[in-house]
Design a protein around this motif. Structure first.
Motif, PDB file in Angstrom:
ATOM      1  N   THR A 350       3.147  14.621 -14.905  1.00 56.49           N
ATOM      2  CA  THR A 350       2.540  15.939 -14.694  1.00 56.49           C
ATOM      3  C   THR A 350       1.716  15.918 -13.415  1.00 56.49           C
ATOM      4  O   THR A 350       1.355  14.846 -12.906  1.00 56.49           O
ATOM      5  CB  THR A 350       1.641  16.325 -15.876  1.00 56.49           C
ATOM      6  OG1 THR A 350       0.627  15.313 -16.041  1.00 56.49           O
ATOM      7  CG2 THR A 350       2.434  16.440 -17.170  1.00 56.49           C
ATOM      8  N   ALA A 351       1.400  17.098 -12.937  1.00 53.63           N
ATOM      9  CA  ALA A 351       0.508  17.196 -11.790  1.00 53.63           C
ATOM     10  C   ALA A 351      -0.927  16.969 -12.257  1.00 53.63           C
ATOM     11  O   ALA A 351      -1.320  17.436 -13.325  1.00 53.63           O
ATOM     12  CB  ALA A 351       0.641  18.578 -11.140  1.00 53.63           C
ATOM     13  N   LEU A 413      11.858   6.234  -8.719  1.00 56.36           N
ATOM     14  CA  LEU A 413      10.407   6.219  -8.508  1.00 56.36           C
ATOM     15  C   LEU A 413      10.004   7.072  -7.316  1.00 56.36           C
ATOM     16  O   LEU A 413       8.927   7.684  -7.323  1.00 56.36           O
ATOM     17  CB  LEU A 413       9.919   4.783  -8.325  1.00 56.36           C
ATOM     18  CG  LEU A 413      10.041   3.870  -9.553  1.00 56.36           C
ATOM     19  CD1 LEU A 413       9.497   2.484  -9.248  1.00 56.36           C
ATOM     20  CD2 LEU A 413       9.327   4.462 -10.755  1.00 56.36           C
ATOM     21  N   VAL A 414      10.841   7.117  -6.279  1.00 54.26           N
ATOM     22  CA  VAL A 414      10.543   8.003  -5.141  1.00 54.26           C
ATOM     23  C   VAL A 414      10.484   9.459  -5.608  1.00 54.26           C
ATOM     24  O   VAL A 414       9.633  10.235  -5.174  1.00 54.26           O
ATOM     25  CB  VAL A 414      11.594   7.835  -4.026  1.00 54.26           C
ATOM     26  CG1 VAL A 414      11.445   8.928  -2.964  1.00 54.26           C
ATOM     27  CG2 VAL A 414      11.457   6.466  -3.376  1.00 54.26           C
ATOM     28  N   LEU A 415      11.381   9.817  -6.521  1.00 52.85           N
ATOM     29  CA  LEU A 415      11.400  11.183  -7.058  1.00 52.85           C
ATOM     30  C   LEU A 415      10.342  11.384  -8.148  1.00 52.85           C
ATOM     31  O   LEU A 415      10.213  12.470  -8.693  1.00 52.85           O
ATOM     32  CB  LEU A 415      12.779  11.492  -7.633  1.00 52.85           C
ATOM     33  CG  LEU A 415      13.871  11.721  -6.591  1.00 52.85           C
ATOM     34  CD1 LEU A 415      15.248  11.552  -7.200  1.00 52.85           C
ATOM     35  CD2 LEU A 415      13.734  13.106  -5.983  1.00 52.85           C
ATOM     36  N   ARG A 416       9.619  10.351  -8.480  1.00 53.80           N
ATOM     37  CA  ARG A 416       8.623  10.332  -9.548  1.00 53.80           C
ATOM     38  C   ARG A 416       9.202  10.841 -10.873  1.00 53.80           C
ATOM     39  O   ARG A 416       8.586  11.649 -11.575  1.00 53.80           O
ATOM     40  CB  ARG A 416       7.362  11.122  -9.182  1.00 53.80           C
ATOM     41  CG  ARG A 416       6.154  10.600  -9.970  1.00 53.80           C
ATOM     42  CD  ARG A 416       4.948  11.490  -9.922  1.00 53.80           C
ATOM     43  NE  ARG A 416       4.006  11.051 -10.950  1.00 53.80           N
ATOM     44  CZ  ARG A 416       3.006  11.790 -11.400  1.00 53.80           C
ATOM     45  NH1 ARG A 416       2.785  13.002 -10.917  1.00 53.80           N
ATOM     46  NH2 ARG A 416       2.203  11.335 -12.343  1.00 53.80           N
ATOM     47  N   PHE A 417      10.384  10.360 -11.198  1.00 50.83           N
ATOM     48  CA  PHE A 417      10.899  10.566 -12.542  1.00 50.83           C
ATOM     49  C   PHE A 417      10.154   9.663 -13.524  1.00 50.83           C
ATOM     50  O   PHE A 417      10.102   9.931 -14.723  1.00 50.83           O
ATOM     51  CB  PHE A 417      12.396  10.259 -12.590  1.00 50.83           C
ATOM     52  CG  PHE A 417      13.250  11.305 -11.908  1.00 50.83           C
ATOM     53  CD1 PHE A 417      12.761  12.586 -11.682  1.00 50.83           C
ATOM     54  CD2 PHE A 417      14.538  11.007 -11.499  1.00 50.83           C
ATOM     55  CE1 PHE A 417      13.549  13.545 -11.071  1.00 50.83           C
ATOM     56  CE2 PHE A 417      15.330  11.966 -10.885  1.00 50.83           C
ATOM     57  CZ  PHE A 417      14.830  13.232 -10.672  1.00 50.83           C
ATOM     58  N   TYR A 418       9.595   8.586 -12.983  1.00 51.47           N
ATOM     59  CA  TYR A 418       8.780   7.659 -13.762  1.00 51.47           C
ATOM     60  C   TYR A 418       7.582   7.268 -12.913  1.00 51.47           C
ATOM     61  O   TYR A 418       7.593   7.401 -11.686  1.00 51.47           O
ATOM     62  CB  TYR A 418       9.562   6.391 -14.129  1.00 51.47           C
ATOM     63  CG  TYR A 418      10.850   6.615 -14.872  1.00 51.47           C
ATOM     64  CD1 TYR A 418      10.878   6.643 -16.260  1.00 51.47           C
ATOM     65  CD2 TYR A 418      12.054   6.773 -14.180  1.00 51.47           C
ATOM     66  CE1 TYR A 418      12.071   6.829 -16.944  1.00 51.47           C
ATOM     67  CE2 TYR A 418      13.244   6.969 -14.857  1.00 51.47           C
ATOM     68  CZ  TYR A 418      13.243   6.993 -16.240  1.00 51.47           C
ATOM     69  OH  TYR A 418      14.424   7.188 -16.912  1.00 51.47           O
ATOM     70  N   THR A 434      -1.075  11.207  -7.613  1.00 54.53           N
ATOM     71  CA  THR A 434      -2.151  12.159  -7.303  1.00 54.53           C
ATOM     72  C   THR A 434      -1.626  13.469  -6.735  1.00 54.53           C
ATOM     73  O   THR A 434      -2.411  14.377  -6.467  1.00 54.53           O
ATOM     74  CB  THR A 434      -3.131  11.530  -6.292  1.00 54.53           C
ATOM     75  OG1 THR A 434      -2.469  11.341  -5.028  1.00 54.53           O
ATOM     76  CG2 THR A 434      -3.644  10.195  -6.798  1.00 54.53           C
ATOM     77  N   ALA A 435      -0.310  13.566  -6.529  1.00 50.89           N
ATOM     78  CA  ALA A 435       0.282  14.760  -5.910  1.00 50.89           C
ATOM     79  C   ALA A 435       0.977  15.624  -6.959  1.00 50.89           C
ATOM     80  O   ALA A 435       1.263  15.175  -8.071  1.00 50.89           O
ATOM     81  CB  ALA A 435       1.270  14.358  -4.818  1.00 50.89           C
ATOM     82  N   MET A 440       5.974  17.543  -3.991  1.00 52.07           N
ATOM     83  CA  MET A 440       6.483  16.295  -3.432  1.00 52.07           C
ATOM     84  C   MET A 440       8.006  16.295  -3.392  1.00 52.07           C
ATOM     85  O   MET A 440       8.615  15.921  -2.384  1.00 52.07           O
ATOM     86  CB  MET A 440       5.950  15.128  -4.268  1.00 52.07           C
ATOM     87  CG  MET A 440       6.461  13.767  -3.876  1.00 52.07           C
ATOM     88  SD  MET A 440       8.006  13.348  -4.724  1.00 52.07           S
ATOM     89  CE  MET A 440       7.460  13.388  -6.426  1.00 52.07           C
ATOM     90  N   ARG A 441       8.630  16.733  -4.485  1.00 53.26           N
ATOM     91  CA  ARG A 441      10.093  16.711  -4.536  1.00 53.26           C
ATOM     92  C   ARG A 441      10.720  17.717  -3.573  1.00 53.26           C
ATOM     93  O   ARG A 441      11.890  17.581  -3.211  1.00 53.26           O
ATOM     94  CB  ARG A 441      10.558  16.981  -5.963  1.00 53.26           C
ATOM     95  CG  ARG A 441      10.260  15.834  -6.921  1.00 53.26           C
ATOM     96  CD  ARG A 441      10.441  16.229  -8.355  1.00 53.26           C
ATOM     97  NE  ARG A 441      10.016  15.166  -9.277  1.00 53.26           N
ATOM     98  CZ  ARG A 441       9.679  15.347 -10.537  1.00 53.26           C
ATOM     99  NH1 ARG A 441       9.716  16.576 -11.066  1.00 53.26           N
ATOM    100  NH2 ARG A 441       9.285  14.335 -11.291  1.00 53.26           N
ATOM    101  N   SER A 442       9.960  18.729  -3.170  1.00 52.65           N
ATOM    102  CA  SER A 442      10.504  19.713  -2.223  1.00 52.65           C
ATOM    103  C   SER A 442      10.764  19.090  -0.860  1.00 52.65           C
ATOM    104  O   SER A 442      11.457  19.675  -0.033  1.00 52.65           O
ATOM    105  CB  SER A 442       9.538  20.895  -2.086  1.00 52.65           C
ATOM    106  OG  SER A 442       8.342  20.491  -1.438  1.00 52.65           O
ATOM    107  N   ARG A 443      10.224  17.902  -0.621  1.00 49.23           N
ATOM    108  CA  ARG A 443      10.429  17.221   0.657  1.00 49.23           C
ATOM    109  C   ARG A 443      11.603  16.245   0.619  1.00 49.23           C
ATOM    110  O   ARG A 443      11.849  15.534   1.587  1.00 49.23           O
ATOM    111  CB  ARG A 443       9.154  16.458   1.049  1.00 49.23           C
ATOM    112  CG  ARG A 443       7.947  17.356   1.195  1.00 49.23           C
ATOM    113  CD  ARG A 443       6.749  16.648   1.751  1.00 49.23           C
ATOM    114  NE  ARG A 443       5.707  17.633   2.071  1.00 49.23           N
ATOM    115  CZ  ARG A 443       4.718  17.434   2.914  1.00 49.23           C
ATOM    116  NH1 ARG A 443       4.619  16.273   3.545  1.00 49.23           N
ATOM    117  NH2 ARG A 443       3.821  18.369   3.140  1.00 49.23           N
TER     118      ARG A 443
END
Length: 621
Positions: A350-351, A413-418, A434-435, A440-443
């Motif tokens: 989550t954010a 992990l780059v996509l922060r799926f985990y 922290t983002a 983040m994923r929009s980039r």
């Protein structure tokens, strides 16, 4: 290893899933769970009020008919007054008209409420589930979720739109009929107090069994649906391995198990209905027998007896109706419980309350700092162990290594799926924890090895990562990905429906759609999972040229199985057992890394065996 959800469908909410056990144990399985539907009913107070008014009006009209019957028998028949018969007919038509109008309003309003609440619930559940962490889907069958999203909400729609209406109507008629019985004759009403406890006992006993079996039947149906969904989604594999007979047998076993459980529930409900009807109508018979003797003795009038029989039958019918509806309400309680269990799950990713803003403009820096990570389904085995990697803006880094080395985990992990167990993953210097994950994923742009094609046209598929793109921009992206040559030849061009999972496209065509999607997104960070693996030699050259043009000026991470596609990368990171064993250019690694040299030599020289390679190294070649 392909990037995406591969392998997730092998896990389900079965006995081996701790998540399943927690979900299935949570909450007392009683009707109190239905109170939690109140927030979904509250917005429709006006419709509910209209329903209650029409329900009360219709019930009052029915109860009024008993009074009319008493008056008609005592005044009309006893005094042989034909005028009273005429008045009774007119009054009957008025009552019937009121009852018909009230029934129409009651049925329309409660059906509208049921459909509305079911639609709201489907939307809420879908919105919630689509935001759950990827780790949830690692241990969850999609068929189970779909069962809750469709079957359970349909059960609730039936309850709100029908069962509740019937239950309230029968309850009002039961209470109203009892009140009118007492008003008509206290002497005849007495025996009812002896019968009511006898009726309550089977309702309580069999009601508990119905509730338990209702929940179990819904779980069995969900298991059946999950198996069917998995088999049909992979029907090509099923047929390729001639597995149809085995899958048919497995599905038949699951379906029969669901049938047996459902029949247990039906038998429990039927038994409940049997005892309620036997006791209630038996009591009515006794009361008619007692009342008949009182009429003969002259202590009760014929009109009172007629009204009493009418109200007794109304009560008996209402009691029978309540016993039937009770099973539906119990089933709805089980469905509600299953939905609320799903809604109670919270996403692990989550954010934060105050997310750190990513710098503008995007640079594309990616960094792993001593990252250790375990997949939730494999907590005893690390996918990455003390993994560190820094990728500079605009740099192209290829990840190579044997299957299971952890290459795909880097992408996850780059996509922060985990989130990693320890260490940090950052983009543009901001720790992903922290983002805001959405920002983040929009980039990031992705071209997976097994591209996902949605059941819509080419415009929507390419525009998926950038919904506001114009048609000209979509077409330009398709041209850059060498996709226009086959899309323009399709029956309706870009408007052609591509079929479920892109079934109308070849593997190479699906890959080019995915590449066009990434080109259109124009990301700061590009993730390529062997993006040209499904293309023939001619199209691979076209797409590779487009990708090289796309990669210029942006950070690119490539998972490479065919080393020929990454020999020109700025750096190549060799991964083994979740760690980087060596980094460098192709030439450097050929000299310094035995693993890379072995992989490269076997790919570039198909006739080279491990024995020959070892011998060559021993000879100093």
């Amino acid at each position: 290893m392909s990037f995406g959800m591969g392998g997730l469908s092998g896990h389900g909410w079965g006995a081996g899933s701790s998540r399943t056990q927690t979900m299935h144990r949570s909450g007392k399985r009683n009707l109190a769970v239905l109170r939690r539907l109140a927030p979904y009913l509250r917005p429709y107070r006006k419709q509910i009020l209209g329903f209650l008014l029409s329900l009360g009006t219709g019930a009052a009209a029915v109860l009024a008919m008993g009074l009319g019957l008493k008056y008609l028998v005592d005044e009309g028949f006893a005094k042989t007054d034909p005028g009273l018969l005429d008045q009774a007919l007119v009054a009957l038509f008025v009552v019937v008209l009121v009852m018909a109008g009230a029934t129409y309003a009651r049925f329309y309003l409660i059906s509208w409420i049921g459909e509305r609440v079911a639609t709201d619930l489907r939307r809420v559940v879908f919105n919630h589930v689509v935001g759950l962490s990827v780790s949830f889907f690692e241990t969850t069958k999609i068929g189970e979720i779909l069962s809750r999203l469709t079957t359970d909400t349909t059960v609730l729609q039936s309850m709100v739109g029908s069962s509740i209406s019937m239950a309230l109507r029968h309850a009002i008629m039961l209470v109203g009929g009892f009140a009118m019985l007492m008003w008509t004759s206290l002497a005849l009403t007495g025996p009812i107090f002896l019968v009511v406890p006898m009726i309550v006992v089977p309702i309580v006993v069999f009601g508990r069994r119905v509730r338990r079996l209702s929940r179990l039947a819904q779980d069995r149906i969900a298991e059946t649906g999950g198996f069917a969904e998995e088999s049909l989604n992979n029907v090509r594999t099923v047929q390729a391995f001639s597995h149809e007979v085995i899958d048919r047998g497995s599905y038949a076993d699951l379906a029969e198990g669901a049938f047996d459980t459902s029949m247990d529930r039906v038998r429990a409900r039927a038994t409940l209905n049997f005892w309620v009807i036997l006791l209630m109508f038996g009591a009515v018979g006794v009361m008619i027998w007692v009342g008949g003797h009182k009429v003969l003795a002259g202590t009760v009038t014929a009109g009172e007896m007629s009204a009493f029989i009418f109200y007794a039958l109304v009560m008996a019918r209402s009691a029978r109706g309540l016993s039937e509806v009770y099973g539906d309400v119990q089933r709805a309680a089980g469905a509600t419980e299953r939905l609320l269990e799903l809604l109670a799950l919270t996403p692990e990713i989550t954010a934060p309350p105050d997310p750190v803003a990513l710098p503008e403009p995007a640079k594309g820096t990616v960094a792993f700092d001593h990252v250790t990570f375990h997949y939730p389904s494999r907590p005893d085995r690390s996918a990455l162990q003390d993994f560190s990697l820094a990728v500079a803006p605009g740099e192209t880094v290829a990840l190579v290594g044997p299957s299971g080395a952890g290459k795909t985990t880097v992408f996850q992990l780059v996509l922060r799926f985990y989130d990693p167990k320890s260490g940090t993953v950052s983009i543009d210097g901001v720790d992903l924890k922290t983002a805001d994950p959405v920002a983040m994923r929009s980039r990031i742009g992705i071209v997976p090895q097994e591209p996902v094609i949605f059941a819509t046209n080419a415009w929507d598929n390419i525009r998926y990562g950038r919904p506001d793109a114009s048609d000209d921009e979509v077409r330009a992206a398709a041209e850059a990905a060498a996709a226009t040559e086959f899309l323009d030849r399709m029956p309706e061009g870009f408007d052609t429906h591509l079929g479920e999972k892109g079934v109308r496209l070849s593997g190479g065509q699906r890959q080019r759609i995915a590449i066009a999607r990434a080109i259109l997104r124009n990301p700061a960070v590009l993730l390529l999972d062997e993006a040209t693996s499904a293309l023939d030699a001619e199209n691979e050259r076209l797409v590779q040229t487009a990708l090289e043009r796309l990669m210029k000026g942006r950070t690119t991470l490539i998972i490479a199985h065919r080393l020929a596609t990454v020999v020109n990368a700025d750096r190549i990171a060799v991964m083994e057992s979740g760690q980087i064993s060596a980094t460098g250019t192709h030439a450097q690694l050929m000299e310094s890394c035995d693993l890379y040299a072995r992989l490269a030599s076997m790919q570039f020289d198909p006739d080279l065996t491990l024995e020959k390679l070892a011998a060559a190294r021993a000879a100093g070649e």
